[in-house]
Design a protein around this motif. Structure first.
Motif, short mmCIF file in Angstrom:
data_model
loop_
_atom_site.label_atom_id
_atom_site.label_comp_id
_atom_site.label_asym_id
_atom_site.label_seq_id
_atom_site.Cartn_x
_atom_site.Cartn_y
_atom_site.Cartn_z
N SER A 70 0.86 -1.18 0.00
CA SER A 70 0.00 0.00 0.00
C SER A 70 0.90 1.24 0.00
O SER A 70 2.08 1.16 0.36
CB SER A 70 -0.90 0.01 1.24
OG SER A 70 -0.12 0.22 2.40
N ASN A 71 0.33 2.38 -0.38
CA ASN A 71 1.10 3.62 -0.34
C ASN A 71 1.61 3.90 1.07
O ASN A 71 2.73 4.37 1.26
CB ASN A 71 0.27 4.80 -0.84
CG ASN A 71 0.07 4.78 -2.33
OD1 ASN A 71 0.82 4.15 -3.06
ND2 ASN A 71 -0.96 5.48 -2.78
N SER A 72 0.78 3.60 2.04
CA SER A 72 1.15 3.83 3.44
C SER A 72 2.34 2.96 3.85
O SER A 72 3.29 3.45 4.47
CB SER A 72 -0.06 3.55 4.33
OG SER A 72 0.21 3.90 5.66
N ASP A 75 5.54 4.16 1.91
CA ASP A 75 6.09 5.39 2.49
C ASP A 75 6.74 5.11 3.84
O ASP A 75 7.79 5.68 4.15
CB ASP A 75 5.01 6.46 2.63
CG ASP A 75 4.76 7.21 1.34
OD1 ASP A 75 5.37 6.86 0.31
OD2 ASP A 75 3.96 8.16 1.36
N ASN A 105 0.98 10.04 2.80
CA ASN A 105 0.29 8.81 2.39
C ASN A 105 0.07 7.82 3.52
O ASN A 105 -0.42 6.72 3.28
CB ASN A 105 1.07 8.12 1.27
CG ASN A 105 0.98 8.86 -0.03
OD1 ASN A 105 -0.07 9.38 -0.39
ND2 ASN A 105 2.09 8.95 -0.76
#
Length: 143
Positions: A70-72, A75, A105
């Motif tokens: 995921s973007n989270s 990041d 994010n």
């Protein structure tokens, strides 16, 4: 012949230094990633030749590409790697850390963990946090 022997020993020393540096980066980035993700992701592994990154939550199942995260999570991994590199490369020096929208994010849980981690890091480093997001307007007061 002696030059070949010296070259062989120098190459072996270079590999040992590189190996120990990579292991230290893995250890530090794993600790940061574990803190950032509240234990969801706890291990970082770097390829010894390309430095390509893999992460795992259990040390068994590895995700080889940030594209599969995921973007989270991606990041969080990038933040963990950057913080680990600063810690390992700067050693006893404490350079300022300039971060531009590092939390943009992150999901709510990871954002909270990242804020906690940045507050802890700010005890040793000057953290310069740049953002246009109003929700972080007062975050600097807590570092």
């Amino acid at each position: 012949e002696q030059l070949k022997i010296v070259a062989r020993y120098l190459e072996e020393a270079r590999r040992k230094v590189l190996k120990s540096s990579i292991e230290l980066l893995e250890e530090e980035s794993s600790a940061f990633l574990n803190a950032l993700t509240a234990g969801t992701w706890s291990k970082v592994r770097l390829d010894r030749h390309s430095l390509a990154c893999e992460i795992s939550g259990d040390g068994v199942n590895w995700h080889k590409s940030a594209d599969s995260l995921s973007n989270s999570a991606a990041d969080s991994l990038h933040i963990a790697l950057r913080l680990a590199m600063v810690k390992v490369l700067a050693s006893d020096r404490k350079p300022p850390l300039v971060m531009e929208d590092p939390l943009v994010n992150l999901d709510r849980v990871r954002r909270s963990e990242a804020e906690r981690l940045l507050r802890n890091i700010a005890t040793d480093y000057q953290v310069i946090f740049l953002t246009a997001d109003q929700q972080y307007r007062d975050i600097g007061d807590h570092f």
